[in-house]
Design an enzyme around this catalytic site. Sequence first.
Site, PDB file in Angstrom:
ATOM      1  N   ASP A 124       0.971  -1.078   0.066  1.00 23.51           N
ATOM      2  CA  ASP A 124       0.034  -0.002  -0.040  1.00 23.51           C
ATOM      3  C   ASP A 124       0.838   1.198   0.052  1.00 23.51           C
ATOM      4  O   ASP A 124       1.909   1.182   0.596  1.00 23.51           O
ATOM      5  CB  ASP A 124      -1.021  -0.065   1.044  1.00 23.51           C
ATOM      6  CG  ASP A 124      -2.150  -0.947   0.942  1.00 23.51           C
ATOM      7  OD1 ASP A 124      -2.305  -1.552   0.100  1.00 23.51           O
ATOM      8  OD2 ASP A 124      -2.589  -1.476   2.218  1.00 23.51           O
ATOM      9  N   ASP A 146      -7.031  -1.592  -4.626  1.00 20.93           N
ATOM     10  CA  ASP A 146      -8.127  -1.117  -3.732  1.00 20.93           C
ATOM     11  C   ASP A 146      -8.935  -0.064  -4.569  1.00 20.93           C
ATOM     12  O   ASP A 146     -10.391  -0.085  -4.102  1.00 20.93           O
ATOM     13  CB  ASP A 146      -7.419  -0.614  -2.446  1.00 20.93           C
ATOM     14  CG  ASP A 146      -6.606  -1.469  -1.585  1.00 20.93           C
ATOM     15  OD1 ASP A 146      -6.928  -2.827  -1.559  1.00 20.93           O
ATOM     16  OD2 ASP A 146      -5.636  -0.942  -0.881  1.00 20.93           O
TER      17      ASP A 146
END
Length: 170
Positions: A124, A146
Amino acid sequence: MNINRSRLINNFIFISILVFFDQWSKYLVVKYIRIGTEYLSFFGDFFKIIHVRNTGVLFSIGSNIDPSLKNLFFLIIPIIILIFVFSFALKETNRIARIALVLILSGGIGNIIDRFFRPLGVVDFLDVKFFGIFGLQRWPTFNFADSYVVIGITLFIIYDLFAKNQSTNL
């Protein structure tokens, strides 16, 4: 070429491009930014690029569960869900719904690839200020996969609420 084969090829190309972009961005983050390091900041501290790893799922939920259960919950069940979404996408005739489903598939595939090949967790790196909304000063750090899933789900909900009763070929 019949419509179903054309639709399958188009879906495959779109998914491939999105997954490639997601994986390429993660590769660059892993290669050039140490874990836990903030690399860039834009518009003050509104948007940051920072390298973190997520061993859980959405918002790091489940990051502390037993490692033997992680394969079941974070690999096997998501793969089964993606197979269901893929079969649904092949049958869907509405363009908006198909795009939504392809986005969901692309995001799911991108994060599953990380779970298979990145033992430290899903990469991330996108970090956005959230101004205290829902009690969050910063939105949990995320990645392009995401984003694909969130945009796809949002688009599908909008389709389901407003466009489903319209013509199937929007």
